[in-house]
Design a protein around this motif. Structure first.
Motif, PDB file in Angstrom:
ATOM      1  N   LYS A 276       0.838  -1.206   0.000  1.00 44.42           N
ATOM      2  CA  LYS A 276       0.000   0.000   0.000  1.00 44.42           C
ATOM      3  C   LYS A 276       0.868   1.249   0.000  1.00 44.42           C
ATOM      4  O   LYS A 276       0.554   2.249  -0.664  1.00 44.42           O
ATOM      5  CB  LYS A 276      -0.915  -0.003   1.225  1.00 44.42           C
ATOM      6  N   ASN A 277       1.968   1.192   0.754  1.00 39.79           N
ATOM      7  CA  ASN A 277       2.882   2.334   0.800  1.00 39.79           C
ATOM      8  C   ASN A 277       3.725   2.434  -0.472  1.00 39.79           C
ATOM      9  O   ASN A 277       4.041   3.532  -0.934  1.00 39.79           O
ATOM     10  CB  ASN A 277       3.807   2.217   2.016  1.00 39.79           C
ATOM     11  N   LYS A 278       4.089   1.283  -1.037  1.00 41.04           N
ATOM     12  CA  LYS A 278       4.943   1.293  -2.226  1.00 41.04           C
ATOM     13  C   LYS A 278       4.168   1.698  -3.477  1.00 41.04           C
ATOM     14  O   LYS A 278       4.697   2.413  -4.337  1.00 41.04           O
ATOM     15  CB  LYS A 278       5.564  -0.093  -2.424  1.00 41.04           C
ATOM     16  N   TYR A 279       2.917   1.228  -3.582  1.00 44.88           N
ATOM     17  CA  TYR A 279       2.086   1.537  -4.752  1.00 44.88           C
ATOM     18  C   TYR A 279       0.729   2.090  -4.285  1.00 44.88           C
ATOM     19  O   TYR A 279      -0.303   1.413  -4.377  1.00 44.88           O
ATOM     20  CB  TYR A 279       1.859   0.284  -5.601  1.00 44.88           C
ATOM     21  N   PRO A 280       0.699   3.321  -3.790  1.00 42.67           N
ATOM     22  CA  PRO A 280      -0.558   3.862  -3.244  1.00 42.67           C
ATOM     23  C   PRO A 280      -1.637   4.101  -4.301  1.00 42.67           C
ATOM     24  O   PRO A 280      -2.817   4.238  -3.957  1.00 42.67           O
ATOM     25  CB  PRO A 280      -0.107   5.184  -2.605  1.00 42.67           C
ATOM     26  N   GLU A 281      -1.250   4.106  -5.571  1.00 47.20           N
ATOM     27  CA  GLU A 281      -2.197   4.478  -6.626  1.00 47.20           C
ATOM     28  C   GLU A 281      -2.879   3.287  -7.291  1.00 47.20           C
ATOM     29  O   GLU A 281      -3.715   3.474  -8.182  1.00 47.20           O
ATOM     30  CB  GLU A 281      -1.472   5.303  -7.703  1.00 47.20           C
ATOM     31  N   ILE A 282      -2.590   2.035  -6.881  1.00 46.63           N
ATOM     32  CA  ILE A 282      -3.140   0.892  -7.625  1.00 46.63           C
ATOM     33  C   ILE A 282      -4.186   0.102  -6.822  1.00 46.63           C
ATOM     34  O   ILE A 282      -4.535  -1.015  -7.188  1.00 46.63           O
ATOM     35  CB  ILE A 282      -2.022  -0.060  -8.103  1.00 46.63           C
ATOM     36  N   GLY A 283      -4.693   0.692  -5.758  1.00 47.28           N
ATOM     37  CA  GLY A 283      -5.801   0.075  -5.026  1.00 47.28           C
ATOM     38  C   GLY A 283      -5.467  -1.260  -4.374  1.00 47.28           C
ATOM     39  O   GLY A 283      -6.201  -2.242  -4.544  1.00 47.28           O
ATOM     40  N   VAL A 284      -4.396  -1.297  -3.616  1.00 47.82           N
ATOM     41  CA  VAL A 284      -3.984  -2.537  -2.946  1.00 47.82           C
ATOM     42  C   VAL A 284      -4.952  -2.870  -1.812  1.00 47.82           C
ATOM     43  O   VAL A 284      -5.244  -2.030  -0.962  1.00 47.82           O
ATOM     44  CB  VAL A 284      -2.551  -2.411  -2.383  1.00 47.82           C
ATOM     45  N   LYS A 285      -5.448  -4.100  -1.812  1.00 49.21           N
ATOM     46  CA  LYS A 285      -6.340  -4.561  -0.743  1.00 49.21           C
ATOM     47  C   LYS A 285      -5.657  -5.611   0.135  1.00 49.21           C
ATOM     48  O   LYS A 285      -5.676  -5.521   1.358  1.00 49.21           O
ATOM     49  CB  LYS A 285      -7.622  -5.137  -1.340  1.00 49.21           C
ATOM     50  N   THR A 286      -5.042  -6.618  -0.488  1.00 48.40           N
ATOM     51  CA  THR A 286      -4.395  -7.695   0.265  1.00 48.40           C
ATOM     52  C   THR A 286      -3.203  -8.236  -0.517  1.00 48.40           C
ATOM     53  O   THR A 286      -3.309  -8.469  -1.728  1.00 48.40           O
ATOM     54  CB  THR A 286      -5.371  -8.865   0.525  1.00 48.40           C
ATOM     55  N   VAL A 287      -2.092  -8.443   0.192  1.00 45.77           N
ATOM     56  CA  VAL A 287      -0.926  -9.106  -0.394  1.00 45.77           C
ATOM     57  C   VAL A 287      -0.340 -10.030   0.674  1.00 45.77           C
ATOM     58  O   VAL A 287      -0.066  -9.597   1.795  1.00 45.77           O
ATOM     59  CB  VAL A 287       0.160  -8.115  -0.857  1.00 45.77           C
ATOM     60  N   VAL A 288      -0.156 -11.286   0.329  1.00 45.06           N
ATOM     61  CA  VAL A 288       0.412 -12.248   1.271  1.00 45.06           C
ATOM     62  C   VAL A 288       1.334 -13.201   0.515  1.00 45.06           C
ATOM     63  O   VAL A 288       1.062 -13.563  -0.635  1.00 45.06           O
ATOM     64  CB  VAL A 288      -0.698 -13.033   2.007  1.00 45.06           C
ATOM     65  N   ALA A 289       2.433 -13.580   1.160  1.00 44.66           N
ATOM     66  CA  ALA A 289       3.380 -14.539   0.577  1.00 44.66           C
ATOM     67  C   ALA A 289       3.584 -15.679   1.561  1.00 44.66           C
ATOM     68  O   ALA A 289       3.522 -15.490   2.782  1.00 44.66           O
ATOM     69  CB  ALA A 289       4.710 -13.861   0.272  1.00 44.66           C
TER      70      ALA A 289
END
Length: 296
Positions: A276-289
């Protein structure tokens, strides 16, 4: 009548033979097949290595030793009576005794005993190998299985980033073992010249009910037996820059072994806030690895 006599004679012979055999075995018992004494240099730090005991190979911390007039360091698993202190190089006199006892599960073995400490010098031993783990051993441990899940308006941007920059290297074999201090350690090895760690694992119990919702996008494939947190310390117990993980401990669903001990860990990292901080403009909701790693 003759048949009965013959049967009785045969039974008497068998009983006598068994008695003599058992008596001879008791007389033989444990034998010393070889004995020698020599001086060893013991390096100032221990290293991960593979030793053979009770018919199995296993990973542990080993002494790094050098015999008199030898040029190369080698591994030694045990020296009975020796109290090692890290940061000191020793010269010690030891005995090496080889035994043979056919009544034992492992009939032949060797024991090393401390006879005398000749010197103890505070120093960093030089030209030590990184480890004593043979290639055939670490290659038995499969490379980590990497998965991720992304929910975002432009998720392909994040997926490309995840493919190109895994949190942990994917071409290393990851091994767990306990050191001489009984602390659990993590060691990653690519080959004889490329390793990561060892690191001390700092573990804490966690409540599965409080795990991030994002983890449900990548459920573990095996049978989960526990949920903990892992962070990594250096050999002095200091914090490192290695990332921490939430860890599910369990058994692989494909395992054919009857051994109930856990044989796999699933490392999870919620990266939602990071992206969210790295790409604030692309609508990040969830990222998990997540990473699936077999444990020895």
């Amino acid at each position: 009548m003759k048949t009965k006599n013959l049967f009785g004679i045969l039974m008497l012979f068998l009983l006598t033979f068994n008695f003599i055999s058992c008596d001879k075995e008791d007389e033989d018992g444990r034998k010393i097949t070889d004995y020698k004494e020599y001086v060893l240099t013991v390096a100032s730090e221990m290293k991960p290595g593979v030793i053979w005991s009770e018919g199995n190979n296993f990973l542990k911390e080993v002494y790094v030793v050098k015999k008199e007039n030898a040029e190369d360091w080698e591994a030694m698993g045990y020296i009975d009576g020796f109290e090692f202190e890290k940061g000191y190089e020793y010269k010690i006199k030891v005995s090496e005794t080889s035994y043979l006892d056919h009544s034992m599960g492992q009939p032949a073995w060797t024991e090393y005993d401390l006879l005398d400490v000749l010197s103890k010098e505070e120093k960093n031993s030089e030209n030590l190998p990184l480890h004593f783990i043979p290639e055939w051993f670490y290659e038995e441990h499969v490379l980590p299985k990497y998965k991720y899940a992304v929910e975002a308006d432009k998720k392909e941007v994040i997926e490309t980033d995840l493919k190109e920059s895994s949190i942990i290297p994917l071409d290393y074999h990851y091994l767990l073992y306990r050191g001489g201090d009984a602390l659990l350690r993590w060691f990653a090895i690519k080959d004889d010249k490329n390793t990561l760690g060892p690191c001390i694992i700092k573990s804490e119990n966690k409540d599965p009910e409080k795990m991030p919702e994002s983890y449900k996008l990548l459920p573990p494939e095996g049978n989960v037996e526990g949920f903990i947190g892992w962070s990594f310390l250096d050999e002095e117990g200091n914090e490192t820059n290695y990332p921490s993980f939430d860890v599910f401990v369990g058994r692989s669903a494909k395992s054919k072994s009857f051994n109930p001990a856990p044989n796999i860990v699933y490392l999870y990292k919620d990266l939602t806030e990071y992206y969210k901080n790295k790409y604030p403009e692309i609508g990040v909701k969830t990222v998990v690895a997540s990473y699936t790693v077999g444990i020895n």
